[in-house]
Motif scaffolding. Structure first.
Motif, PDB file in Angstrom:
ATOM      1  N   ASP A  50      35.505  29.881  12.835  1.00 48.43           N
ATOM      2  CA  ASP A  50      34.843  30.537  11.749  1.00 48.43           C
ATOM      3  C   ASP A  50      34.513  29.689  10.499  1.00 48.43           C
ATOM      4  OD1 ASP A  50      35.181  33.252  12.658  1.00 48.43           O
ATOM      5  OD2 ASP A  50      37.135  33.522  11.599  1.00 48.43           O
ATOM      6  N   LYS A  51      34.072  28.438  10.942  1.00 42.42           N
ATOM      7  CA  LYS A  51      33.587  27.837   9.728  1.00 42.42           C
ATOM      8  C   LYS A  51      32.164  27.720   9.554  1.00 42.42           C
ATOM      9  CE  LYS A  51      37.552  24.412  10.124  1.00 42.42           C
ATOM     10  NZ  LYS A  51      38.063  22.784  10.431  1.00 42.42           N
ATOM     11  N   SER A  52      31.587  28.420  10.415  1.00 41.63           N
ATOM     12  CA  SER A  52      30.173  28.580  10.275  1.00 41.63           C
ATOM     13  C   SER A  52      29.589  29.907  10.947  1.00 41.63           C
ATOM     14  CB  SER A  52      29.284  27.257  11.263  1.00 41.63           C
ATOM     15  OG  SER A  52      29.681  26.051  11.017  1.00 41.63           O
ATOM     16  N   VAL A  53      28.614  30.418  10.346  1.00 42.79           N
ATOM     17  CA  VAL A  53      27.992  31.602  10.905  1.00 42.79           C
ATOM     18  C   VAL A  53      26.450  31.037  11.674  1.00 42.79           C
ATOM     19  CG1 VAL A  53      26.681  33.856  10.133  1.00 42.79           C
ATOM     20  CG2 VAL A  53      28.584  33.134   9.200  1.00 42.79           C
ATOM     21  N   ILE A  54      26.191  31.378  12.870  1.00 45.67           N
ATOM     22  CA  ILE A  54      25.245  30.799  13.765  1.00 45.67           C
ATOM     23  C   ILE A  54      24.135  31.751  13.684  1.00 45.67           C
ATOM     24  CG2 ILE A  54      24.587  29.634  15.812  1.00 45.67           C
ATOM     25  CD1 ILE A  54      27.529  29.007  16.255  1.00 45.67           C
ATOM     26  N   VAL A  55      22.926  31.530  13.195  1.00 41.32           N
ATOM     27  CA  VAL A  55      21.912  32.409  13.368  1.00 41.32           C
ATOM     28  C   VAL A  55      21.064  31.792  14.535  1.00 41.32           C
ATOM     29  CG1 VAL A  55      19.698  33.271  12.255  1.00 41.32           C
ATOM     30  CG2 VAL A  55      21.976  33.003  10.930  1.00 41.32           C
ATOM     31  N   ALA A  56      20.596  32.918  15.519  1.00 42.57           N
ATOM     32  CA  ALA A  56      19.942  32.574  16.763  1.00 42.57           C
ATOM     33  C   ALA A  56      18.405  32.941  16.291  1.00 42.57           C
ATOM     34  CB  ALA A  56      20.615  33.242  17.741  1.00 42.57           C
ATOM     35  N   CYS A  57      17.742  31.951  16.498  1.00 38.02           N
ATOM     36  CA  CYS A  57      16.012  32.120  15.869  1.00 38.02           C
ATOM     37  C   CYS A  57      15.374  31.785  17.319  1.00 38.02           C
ATOM     38  CB  CYS A  57      15.876  30.733  15.196  1.00 38.02           C
ATOM     39  SG  CYS A  57      16.977  31.111  13.472  1.00 38.02           S
ATOM     40  N   SER A  58      15.046  33.199  17.846  1.00 34.74           N
ATOM     41  CA  SER A  58      14.327  33.252  19.016  1.00 34.74           C
ATOM     42  C   SER A  58      12.975  32.395  19.001  1.00 34.74           C
ATOM     43  CB  SER A  58      14.083  34.393  19.486  1.00 34.74           C
ATOM     44  OG  SER A  58      13.509  35.313  18.440  1.00 34.74           O
ATOM     45  N   ALA A  59      12.088  32.794  18.094  1.00 35.52           N
ATOM     46  CA  ALA A  59      10.630  32.375  17.933  1.00 35.52           C
ATOM     47  C   ALA A  59      10.603  30.883  17.659  1.00 35.52           C
ATOM     48  CB  ALA A  59       9.906  33.166  16.887  1.00 35.52           C
ATOM     49  N   SER A  60      11.515  30.294  16.921  1.00 35.25           N
ATOM     50  CA  SER A  60      11.557  29.048  16.460  1.00 35.25           C
ATOM     51  C   SER A  60      12.386  28.173  17.328  1.00 35.25           C
ATOM     52  CB  SER A  60      11.748  28.792  14.844  1.00 35.25           C
ATOM     53  OG  SER A  60      12.849  29.705  14.651  1.00 35.25           O
ATOM     54  N   ASN A  61      13.121  28.635  18.394  1.00 34.95           N
ATOM     55  CA  ASN A  61      13.873  27.837  19.272  1.00 34.95           C
ATOM     56  C   ASN A  61      14.801  26.863  18.874  1.00 34.95           C
ATOM     57  OD1 ASN A  61      12.432  28.792  21.574  1.00 34.95           O
ATOM     58  ND2 ASN A  61      10.937  27.464  20.920  1.00 34.95           N
ATOM     59  N   GLN A  62      15.791  27.436  17.898  1.00 35.02           N
ATOM     60  CA  GLN A  62      16.674  26.905  17.234  1.00 35.02           C
ATOM     61  C   GLN A  62      18.215  27.874  16.893  1.00 35.02           C
ATOM     62  OE1 GLN A  62      15.901  25.451  12.974  1.00 35.02           O
ATOM     63  NE2 GLN A  62      13.698  26.365  13.638  1.00 35.02           N
ATOM     64  N   LYS A  75      23.572  23.234   9.132  1.00 33.78           N
ATOM     65  CA  LYS A  75      23.024  22.007  10.109  1.00 33.78           C
ATOM     66  C   LYS A  75      21.818  23.086  10.890  1.00 33.78           C
ATOM     67  CE  LYS A  75      26.109  21.995  13.730  1.00 33.78           C
ATOM     68  NZ  LYS A  75      27.175  21.255  14.572  1.00 33.78           N
ATOM     69  N   ARG A  76      21.056  22.520  11.623  1.00 35.49           N
ATOM     70  CA  ARG A  76      20.191  23.054  12.689  1.00 35.49           C
ATOM     71  C   ARG A  76      20.162  22.320  13.855  1.00 35.49           C
ATOM     72  NH1 ARG A  76      15.470  26.633  10.218  1.00 35.49           N
ATOM     73  NH2 ARG A  76      16.240  26.827   8.210  1.00 35.49           N
ATOM     74  N   ILE A  77      20.310  23.085  15.035  1.00 35.96           N
ATOM     75  CA  ILE A  77      20.324  22.572  16.271  1.00 35.96           C
ATOM     76  C   ILE A  77      19.000  23.059  17.004  1.00 35.96           C
ATOM     77  CG2 ILE A  77      21.330  22.404  18.661  1.00 35.96           C
ATOM     78  CD1 ILE A  77      24.153  22.788  17.463  1.00 35.96           C
ATOM     79  N   ARG A  78      17.990  22.162  17.077  1.00 38.19           N
ATOM     80  CA  ARG A  78      16.785  22.502  17.892  1.00 38.19           C
ATOM     81  C   ARG A  78      16.639  22.217  19.261  1.00 38.19           C
ATOM     82  NH1 ARG A  78      14.029  22.762  13.092  1.00 38.19           N
ATOM     83  NH2 ARG A  78      14.808  21.560  11.288  1.00 38.19           N
ATOM     84  N   ASN A  79      15.625  22.809  19.960  1.00 38.66           N
ATOM     85  CA  ASN A  79      15.385  22.724  21.358  1.00 38.66           C
ATOM     86  C   ASN A  79      16.416  23.622  22.079  1.00 38.66           C
ATOM     87  OD1 ASN A  79      13.432  20.684  21.065  1.00 38.66           O
ATOM     88  ND2 ASN A  79      15.073  19.191  20.691  1.00 38.66           N
ATOM     89  N   ILE A  80      16.943  24.607  21.393  1.00 40.65           N
ATOM     90  CA  ILE A  80      17.686  25.836  22.233  1.00 40.65           C
ATOM     91  C   ILE A  80      16.470  26.912  22.316  1.00 40.65           C
ATOM     92  CG2 ILE A  80      19.582  27.484  21.706  1.00 40.65           C
ATOM     93  CD1 ILE A  80      20.651  24.767  21.938  1.00 40.65           C
ATOM     94  N   SER A  81      15.938  26.774  23.652  1.00 42.15           N
ATOM     95  CA  SER A  81      15.052  27.891  24.063  1.00 42.15           C
ATOM     96  C   SER A  81      15.182  29.466  23.783  1.00 42.15           C
ATOM     97  CB  SER A  81      14.419  27.423  25.531  1.00 42.15           C
ATOM     98  OG  SER A  81      13.538  28.189  25.942  1.00 42.15           O
ATOM     99  N   ASP A  82      14.243  30.040  22.978  1.00 42.15           N
ATOM    100  CA  ASP A  82      14.420  31.296  22.569  1.00 42.15           C
ATOM    101  C   ASP A  82      15.797  31.996  22.804  1.00 42.15           C
ATOM    102  OD1 ASP A  82      13.306  33.904  22.573  1.00 42.15           O
ATOM    103  OD2 ASP A  82      13.303  34.204  24.686  1.00 42.15           O
ATOM    104  N   PRO A  83      16.605  31.616  21.631  1.00 41.79           N
ATOM    105  CA  PRO A  83      18.014  32.230  21.899  1.00 41.79           C
ATOM    106  C   PRO A  83      17.830  33.606  21.057  1.00 41.79           C
ATOM    107  CG  PRO A  83      17.514  30.563  20.003  1.00 41.79           C
ATOM    108  CD  PRO A  83      16.461  30.608  20.661  1.00 41.79           C
ATOM    109  N   TYR A  84      17.954  34.763  21.929  1.00 39.54           N
ATOM    110  CA  TYR A  84      17.869  36.091  21.361  1.00 39.54           C
ATOM    111  C   TYR A  84      19.249  36.478  21.036  1.00 39.54           C
ATOM    112  CZ  TYR A  84      17.578  41.011  21.446  1.00 39.54           C
ATOM    113  OH  TYR A  84      17.620  42.322  20.930  1.00 39.54           O
ATOM    114  N   GLN A  85      20.140  36.448  22.065  1.00 40.62           N
ATOM    115  CA  GLN A  85      21.633  36.722  21.996  1.00 40.62           C
ATOM    116  C   GLN A  85      22.493  35.680  22.459  1.00 40.62           C
ATOM    117  OE1 GLN A  85      24.058  38.134  20.397  1.00 40.62           O
ATOM    118  NE2 GLN A  85      23.846  40.402  21.131  1.00 40.62           N
TER     119      GLN A  85
END
Length: 307
Positions: A50-62, A75-85
């Motif tokens: 519960d220390k972060s809210v993570i937003v999954a960005c499908s079109a920007s792969n992060q 922070k941002r974590i990149r190279n997560i391919s098309d995270p929708y859910q």
């Protein structure tokens, strides 16, 4: 710690079409800020601590992490391919990402977000649920009308079974016995004995049953009925497998959150550009908060238990 400018309670609503998050004071129900997130964010969820809210960005792969107390980017974590859910296994070992438009499910090591397995998932993997033993993740396949089970120990697909038309939200009952699947195409919740891959009941809710969220009492789930022409939320009793309450919630309710005291249910109105707040004592709409375009997820720290 929260900055002095941050309210006592902050809700974060994800505006998918705008690529932003709206920051809402949970005491005054006022929007106090808006922050750019990324291109095409569809779902948000808390980190396991519960220390972060993570937003999954499908079109920007992060993945974009925000502080749930202040709404500031962490922070941002990149190279997560098309995270929708997205979702974490209950033991925090696995991070699972559904790539809806690529017909794929990716399994990552939750400790370092390294890709461990990539599985074909025809068609349009939508939502997910885990068993309490951390052995399986179950995925709804929205356009092939199926549920798929992935064995997390072998990182392989174990079975696929047919369900009703356009399955979306999926949860495991607290006793780990049944999967509940929201069937958008026909407006019911399909109850599945996942160990035998058999449907045991279909519980009618309302038009376009879309998502499920626990009330926090270990027994009831809210079901958002995401109708374009209106909308409602049903409360399902998992002991009797019946709908015991229903609330009118206009604008196409989608994702939900419940206050820790159990007195309020918050829901994003996907087609209404609003977050709707239902008073669970009076069973009526308490307030309607204007946010951005196509709001998808909502989260605040002062939430009821997830079981």
């Amino acid at each position: 710690a929260a900055s002095s400018a941050a309210p006592a309670g902050l809700a974060i609503a994800l505006n998918s079409a705008d690529g932003t998050i709206s920051l809402i004071d949970t005491e005054t129900y006022k929007v106090i800020g808006k922050t750019v997130a990324c291109k095409e964010p569809h779902h948000l969820m808390p980190s396991p601590d519960d220390k972060s809210v993570i937003v999954a960005c499908s079109a920007s792969n992060q993945l974009v992490f925000f502080d749930p107390l202040t709404g500031k980017e962490q922070k941002r974590i990149r190279n997560i391919s098309d995270p929708y859910q997205i979702g974490f296994s209950p033991d925090g070992k696995w991070f699972v990402s559904n790539s809806l438009r690529l017909d794929r499910v990716d399994l990552y090591d939750a400790a370092d977000f390294r890709l461990k397995a990539r599985l074909h998932a025809p068609r349009t993997p939508s939502h997910m649920a885990f068993d309490t033993g951390n052995e399986y993740v179950f995925i709804t396949l929205q356009d092939s009308n199926e549920v798929m089970a992935i064995n997390l120990k072998t990182q392989k697909k174990e079975w696929v079974m047919p369900v009703g038309p356009t399955p979306a939200g999926i949860v495991m009952t607290p006793d780990n016995r049944y999967l509940l699947v929201a069937i958008m195409g026909e407006g019911y919740v399909e109850v599945i004995d996942w160990k035998t891959q058999k449907t045991v009941r279909k519980v009618p809710t309302d038009t376009a049953a879309h998502n499920l969220h626990p009330r926090g009492d270990g027994r009831h789930y809210f079901v958002s009925n995401r109708s374009v022409s209106g909308g409602s939320i049903s409360m399902l009793d998992t002991q009797t497998m019946t709908v015991v309450e229903k609330y009118d919630v206009p604008g196409g309710p989608d994702d939900m959150e419940v206050r820790a005291d159990g007195k309020e249910l918050w829901a994003t109105a996907r087609f209404g550009r609003r977050v709707q707040v239902v008073d669970l004592t009076t069973k009526a709409l308490k307030t309607s908060i204007p946010v951005g375009s196509s709001p998808h997820g909502v989260f605040f720290l002062n939430h009821a238990p997830r079981k």
